[in-house]
Design a protein around this motif. Structure first.
Motif, PDB file in Angstrom:
ATOM      1  N   LEU A  69      -4.356  -4.050   3.805  1.00 18.83           N
ATOM      2  CA  LEU A  69      -4.866  -2.972   4.639  1.00 18.83           C
ATOM      3  C   LEU A  69      -4.705  -3.297   6.121  1.00 18.83           C
ATOM      4  O   LEU A  69      -4.277  -2.451   6.911  1.00 18.83           O
ATOM      5  CB  LEU A  69      -6.338  -2.716   4.298  1.00 18.83           C
ATOM      6  CG  LEU A  69      -6.581  -2.005   2.970  1.00 18.83           C
ATOM      7  CD1 LEU A  69      -8.017  -2.224   2.495  1.00 18.83           C
ATOM      8  CD2 LEU A  69      -6.291  -0.508   3.103  1.00 18.83           C
ATOM      9  N   ASP A 103      -7.055   7.546   5.245  1.00 11.99           N
ATOM     10  CA  ASP A 103      -6.343   8.059   4.066  1.00 11.99           C
ATOM     11  C   ASP A 103      -6.912   7.396   2.814  1.00 11.99           C
ATOM     12  O   ASP A 103      -7.697   6.436   2.894  1.00 11.99           O
ATOM     13  CB  ASP A 103      -4.846   7.764   4.155  1.00 11.99           C
ATOM     14  CG  ASP A 103      -3.993   8.816   3.446  1.00 11.99           C
ATOM     15  OD1 ASP A 103      -4.537   9.522   2.554  1.00 11.99           O
ATOM     16  OD2 ASP A 103      -2.808   8.944   3.786  1.00 11.99           O
ATOM     17  N   LYS A 119      -9.531  13.284   1.093  1.00 10.57           N
ATOM     18  CA  LYS A 119      -8.272  12.817   1.680  1.00 10.57           C
ATOM     19  C   LYS A 119      -7.969  13.578   2.966  1.00 10.57           C
ATOM     20  O   LYS A 119      -7.625  12.978   3.993  1.00 10.57           O
ATOM     21  CB  LYS A 119      -7.127  12.997   0.683  1.00 10.57           C
ATOM     22  CG  LYS A 119      -5.770  12.473   1.166  1.00 10.57           C
ATOM     23  CD  LYS A 119      -4.717  12.648   0.085  1.00 10.57           C
ATOM     24  CE  LYS A 119      -3.343  12.216   0.593  1.00 10.57           C
ATOM     25  NZ  LYS A 119      -3.232  10.742   0.699  1.00 10.57           N
ATOM     26  N   THR A 145      -0.872  -2.983   6.899  1.00 12.09           N
ATOM     27  CA  THR A 145      -0.366  -1.605   6.867  1.00 12.09           C
ATOM     28  C   THR A 145      -0.932  -0.781   8.013  1.00 12.09           C
ATOM     29  O   THR A 145      -0.229   0.041   8.625  1.00 12.09           O
ATOM     30  CB  THR A 145      -0.714  -0.949   5.525  1.00 12.09           C
ATOM     31  OG1 THR A 145      -0.100  -1.690   4.477  1.00 12.09           O
ATOM     32  CG2 THR A 145      -0.237   0.491   5.479  1.00 12.09           C
ATOM     33  N   CYS A 158      -7.403   0.650  -5.577  1.00 18.72           N
ATOM     34  CA  CYS A 158      -7.332   1.734  -4.605  1.00 18.72           C
ATOM     35  C   CYS A 158      -8.353   1.497  -3.500  1.00 18.72           C
ATOM     36  O   CYS A 158      -9.310   0.727  -3.652  1.00 18.72           O
ATOM     37  CB  CYS A 158      -7.550   3.089  -5.279  1.00 18.72           C
ATOM     38  SG  CYS A 158      -9.106   3.251  -6.186  1.00 18.72           S
ATOM     39  N   TYR A 212      -5.787   8.645  -7.636  1.00 21.37           N
ATOM     40  CA  TYR A 212      -6.972   7.957  -7.113  1.00 21.37           C
ATOM     41  C   TYR A 212      -8.169   8.190  -8.035  1.00 21.37           C
ATOM     42  O   TYR A 212      -8.934   7.267  -8.333  1.00 21.37           O
ATOM     43  CB  TYR A 212      -7.290   8.456  -5.698  1.00 21.37           C
ATOM     44  CG  TYR A 212      -8.220   7.546  -4.934  1.00 21.37           C
ATOM     45  CD1 TYR A 212      -7.717   6.583  -4.069  1.00 21.37           C
ATOM     46  CD2 TYR A 212      -9.595   7.636  -5.078  1.00 21.37           C
ATOM     47  CE1 TYR A 212      -8.560   5.740  -3.368  1.00 21.37           C
ATOM     48  CE2 TYR A 212     -10.448   6.798  -4.386  1.00 21.37           C
ATOM     49  CZ  TYR A 212      -9.932   5.848  -3.529  1.00 21.37           C
ATOM     50  OH  TYR A 212     -10.778   5.001  -2.847  1.00 21.37           O
ATOM     51  N   TRP A 266      -5.633   5.210  -0.435  1.00 21.47           N
ATOM     52  CA  TRP A 266      -4.501   4.313  -0.641  1.00 21.47           C
ATOM     53  C   TRP A 266      -4.470   3.763  -2.064  1.00 21.47           C
ATOM     54  O   TRP A 266      -5.523   3.519  -2.660  1.00 21.47           O
ATOM     55  CB  TRP A 266      -4.584   3.122   0.325  1.00 21.47           C
ATOM     56  CG  TRP A 266      -4.452   3.498   1.761  1.00 21.47           C
ATOM     57  CD1 TRP A 266      -5.466   3.767   2.638  1.00 21.47           C
ATOM     58  CD2 TRP A 266      -3.238   3.659   2.494  1.00 21.47           C
ATOM     59  NE1 TRP A 266      -4.953   4.083   3.874  1.00 21.47           N
ATOM     60  CE2 TRP A 266      -3.591   4.028   3.826  1.00 21.47           C
ATOM     61  CE3 TRP A 266      -1.883   3.524   2.164  1.00 21.47           C
ATOM     62  CZ2 TRP A 266      -2.631   4.254   4.808  1.00 21.47           C
ATOM     63  CZ3 TRP A 266      -0.927   3.761   3.151  1.00 21.47           C
ATOM     64  CH2 TRP A 266      -1.305   4.113   4.456  1.00 21.47           C
ATOM     65  N   LEU A 271       0.834  -1.206   0.000  1.00 24.92           N
ATOM     66  CA  LEU A 271       0.000   0.000   0.000  1.00 24.92           C
ATOM     67  C   LEU A 271       0.863   1.248   0.000  1.00 24.92           C
ATOM     68  O   LEU A 271       1.920   1.295   0.645  1.00 24.92           O
ATOM     69  CB  LEU A 271      -0.925   0.036   1.220  1.00 24.92           C
ATOM     70  CG  LEU A 271      -2.318  -0.581   1.066  1.00 24.92           C
ATOM     71  CD1 LEU A 271      -2.228  -2.090   0.897  1.00 24.92           C
ATOM     72  CD2 LEU A 271      -3.185  -0.243   2.272  1.00 24.92           C
ATOM     73  N   THR A 272       0.385   2.276  -0.709  1.00 24.52           N
ATOM     74  CA  THR A 272       1.039   3.576  -0.738  1.00 24.52           C
ATOM     75  C   THR A 272      -0.029   4.655  -0.628  1.00 24.52           C
ATOM     76  O   THR A 272      -1.069   4.553  -1.296  1.00 24.52           O
ATOM     77  CB  THR A 272       1.804   3.789  -2.063  1.00 24.52           C
ATOM     78  OG1 THR A 272       2.683   2.690  -2.277  1.00 24.52           O
ATOM     79  CG2 THR A 272       2.581   5.096  -2.035  1.00 24.52           C
ATOM     80  N   PRO A 273       0.163   5.695   0.205  1.00 21.74           N
ATOM     81  CA  PRO A 273      -0.814   6.784   0.228  1.00 21.74           C
ATOM     82  C   PRO A 273      -1.021   7.360  -1.172  1.00 21.74           C
ATOM     83  O   PRO A 273      -0.068   7.553  -1.927  1.00 21.74           O
ATOM     84  CB  PRO A 273      -0.185   7.819   1.168  1.00 21.74           C
ATOM     85  CG  PRO A 273       0.682   6.990   2.080  1.00 21.74           C
ATOM     86  CD  PRO A 273       1.237   5.898   1.198  1.00 21.74           C
TER      87      PRO A 273
END
Length: 278
Positions: free
Chosen positions: A229, A187, A178, A232, A200, A155, A189, A147-149
């Motif tokens: 999820l 957030d 966000k 993380t 996402c 998105y 993701w 996962l990455t913001p």
């Protein structure tokens, strides 16, 4: 005398007072975010020149196979406790929707926070238009997605790929979402490699537990996303409130958003309506 009109800068202190009386001091940071980002979307009912009821009519888009339509998401609908039972909120909804009709906008949407409020909005021209699948996912220890913001632009690109029809918040709206989610430890993701994500997800929190509010990916990748999820977010379980249809099957469906038409538009029986601010 009562008038129903877009709010002016001089109205903001009173609107802040109404908001906090109705939603509590816990929502103060949320209020300031919305007021700073959506000040031109605030409406109020003024009794003798003083605001007594309010709402924010945030611009959104309804994307349908036949085209895209301007719409509004109604947020923060509230009446000062001393001015209730006078029809101010009802007439404010009517006035704002009438203005939208004049602007060529197609629909107003909102998400009631209780069955009592759902009944109230039904009496005032709104109808159920979507569902959310609710439940809980408990970590299993299987394969987990990276996962990455997410940047709101990326998105938005993925949202339009996986859910092209329904409510679209757009880049500005997703930027607001966000910030709103991050106020509550959540957030937006990206799933998978940040350079080539395959899905996402949007997460907020309900107390100590993360609440998954949107998951967009192939059904075959859903469990890998859920495991990622959990890992993380360092959470053994996730609450689920996923707009339908979605990649997680078998969830009990509950009414989600409601819609009131303000223009000529043909709608399917149900539409995809993600990321309600409620």
């Amino acid at each position: 005398m009562v008038c129903y009109t877009p709010a002016e800068p001089a109205d903001l202190p009173r609107l802040r007072e109404i908001f906090l009386l109705c939603f509590g001091q816990v929502a103060a940071a949320e209020m300031e975010l919305v007021f700073s980002r959506c000040g031109d979307a605030l409406w109020c009912a003024k009794a003798e020149g003083r605001p007594a009821a309010m709402l924010a009519a945030m611009p959104v888009t309804l994307a349908l196979p036949q085209g895209e339509y301007k719409a509004r998401y109604f947020y923060g609908v509230a009446t000062h406790p001393e001015a209730r039972r006078q029809g101010l909120c009802k007439n404010l909804l009517v006035a704002c929707c009438r203005w939208m009709t004049g602007q060529g906008e197609a629909a107003a949407l909102l998400r009631p926070d209780s069955e009592k409020n759902r009944s109230y909005y039904r009496e005032n021209g709104f109808a159920d238009c979507s569902t959310a699948g609710t439940g809980c996912y408990r970590q299993k220890g299987g394969a987990a997605a990276e996962l990455t913001p997410a940047d709101p632009v990326e998105y938005d690109r993925l949202r339009r790929k996986f859910a092209p029809w329904g409510l679209q918040w757009g880049r500005e709206g997703l930027s607001l979402q966000k910030e709103w989610m991050r106020l509550y430890g959540g957030d937006l993701w990206l799933l998978g490699d940040a350079e080539s994500p395959w899905g996402c997800a949007a997460v907020s929190r309900e107390g100590e537990s993360p609440l998954l509010r949107e998951l967009l990916c192939r059904p075959a990748d859903a469990e890998k996303a859920l495991e990622g999820l959990c890992r993380t977010l360092q959470a053994p379980e996730l609450g689920l409130a996923l707009p339908q249809p979605g990649p997680v099957e078998g969830l009990p469906a509950r009414p989600m958003m409601m819609l009131r038409k303000t223009g000529e538009i043909d709608l399917p029986e149900a539409i995809y309506t993600p990321l309600a601010m409620d």
